[in-house]
Design an enzyme around this catalytic site. Structure first.
Site, PDB file in Angstrom:
ATOM      1  N   LYS A  21     -16.992  27.407  20.254  1.00 59.26           N
ATOM      2  CA  LYS A  21     -17.290  26.768  18.969  1.00 59.26           C
ATOM      3  C   LYS A  21     -18.416  25.749  19.077  1.00 59.26           C
ATOM      4  CE  LYS A  21     -13.084  27.386  16.328  1.00 59.26           C
ATOM      5  NZ  LYS A  21     -11.999  26.721  15.586  1.00 59.26           N
ATOM      6  N   LYS A  36     -13.977  41.095  14.969  1.00 59.90           N
ATOM      7  CA  LYS A  36     -12.748  40.787  14.243  1.00 59.90           C
ATOM      8  C   LYS A  36     -13.021  40.711  12.735  1.00 59.90           C
ATOM      9  CE  LYS A  36      -9.312  37.431  15.096  1.00 59.90           C
ATOM     10  NZ  LYS A  36      -8.795  36.268  15.773  1.00 59.90           N
ATOM     11  N   LYS A  55     -13.503  35.980   7.560  1.00 59.69           N
ATOM     12  CA  LYS A  55     -14.031  35.587   6.258  1.00 59.69           C
ATOM     13  C   LYS A  55     -15.443  35.037   6.389  1.00 59.69           C
ATOM     14  CE  LYS A  55     -13.175  30.962   4.783  1.00 59.69           C
ATOM     15  NZ  LYS A  55     -13.084  30.255   3.572  1.00 59.69           N
TER      16      LYS A  55
END
Ligand code: TRP
Length: 336
Positions: free
Chosen positions: A113, A197, A200
């Site tokens: 991240k 994956k 959204k």
């Protein structure tokens, strides 16, 4: 020794999709009959990344609406938001002092991240796993349903529990949590790229099925979903390296609560267009009622807030009791 208790946390996101449902929420629903369950909307984790305040507020409500729409009973389970129970932040601070910097530096999710510019990531992102450990251990949870990607954070939670119990001579105070990772849970992948994956944050809406998508949209997305030129195999070996095919088949299995091998028995030798029509039927049947329920629930914010408040009250009762014990163990004075 410790009472069986399930805890899990979910980031507040609007627009939940099939991957969220099949990968996590469906499991939560099945656990409610067997365990005492606590489900937390982790809004404090969400702010480790920049959030739009109005969006964040709405997303907490949408997540709770989704929980209820998929069949979680807010009376039987404790469903609440993290920011409402201040003991989470307090215990996270304690764990900041228990966990070692070296432990945090090893976390792969942080590395992913934070990206290349690690120096510019928030400190919150680095200590994110300590807050997660606090979430779980504040309730002395024994079982945590999580995906593979959270396994390392759960290991860290165990290390923190062990170090605390050991450093403060409180053998067995915190339970050593067990992950609940089931094999039947599929990793739902993008409809356009079977190696990614379903997410959204993917630009194309065609890559995912949102819980609030209409019947027509679901039909269109599945019909356009990427496959390959071969027909459906009759056994699992025939799915090797066929990422898109595997994905659609495992979605069908999961939505219908059957095994992949059963799907292959039924469709082996057939082409994808026949299979896709059946897949549309199954997904529509499962997802559309959920989407409609979410939309309906979102129209009554007062009702959602009431449900949330009730969950907060019950969570706070347990959390406050445990935090008092923990402060006492540490020799911290707390008058309130
Ligand atoms: N980190 C988890 C995720 O991104 C969310 C989470 C926060 C969580 N606290 C938790 C999961 C406690 C399980 C238990 O999916």
């Amino acid at each position: 020794m410790h009472k069986k208790r399930v805890f899990s946390g979910v980031q507040p996101t609007g627009n939940l999709h099939l991957g969220n449902y099949l990968g996590a929420m469906k499991k939560f629903v099945s656990l409610q009959d067997e365990f005492e369950c606590i489900y937390c909307i982790v809004d404090l984790h969400a702010i480790t990344n920049k959030q739009d305040p109005e969006e964040l507020r709405k997303n907490v409500l949408e997540t709770i609406a989704s929980f209820i729409a998929v069949g979680l009973d807010p009376v039987k389970n404790i469903i609440f938001n993290q920011a409402s129970v201040s003991a989470h932040s307090e215990l996270a601070w304690v764990f900041n002092c228990v966990a070692r910097i070296g432990w945090m530096n090893r976390m792969t999710q942080f590395k992913e991240k934070a990206g290349i510019n690690k120096e510019n990531a928030s400190v919150g992102l680095l200590v994110y796993p300590n807050l997660m450990a606090a979430d779980i251990l504040l309730y002395k949870a024994t079982h945590v349903p999580v995906g593979e990607d959270q396994k390392q954070h759960l290991e860290l939670t165990r290390d923190i529990a062990k170090k605390f119990n050991n450093d403060f001579k409180s053998e067995n105070y915190f339970p050593i949590v067990e992950p609940l990772i089931s094999k039947e849970i599929p990793r739902v992948m993008s409809l356009r790229d079977g190696k990614k994956k379903m997410s959204k944050s993917e630009d194309s809406d065609q890559s995912r099925i949102n819980l609030k998508d209409s019947k027509d949209l679901i039909n269109q997305k599945i019909k356009k979903a990427k496959t390959d030129n071969n027909s459906i195999p009759s056994d699992i070996n025939g799915l090797k390296n066929r990422h898109e095919a595997s994905n659609l088949i495992s979605i069908y299995a999961s939505v219908n609560n059957i095994k992949v091998s059963e799907v292959l028995n039924e469709f082996g030798g057939k082409n994808f267009s026949t299979f896709k029509s059946k897949l549309v039927e199954s997904v529509v049947e499962k997802i559309c009622p959920i989407g409609e329920k979410i939309t309906k629930l979102l129209k009554d914010e007062n009702n959602l807030n009431e449900i949330l408040e009730n969950g907060v009250k019950n969570a706070d009762l347990i959390a406050t009791k445990h935090l008092k014990e923990i402060y006492k163990i540490l020799g911290l004075t707390k008058f309130t």
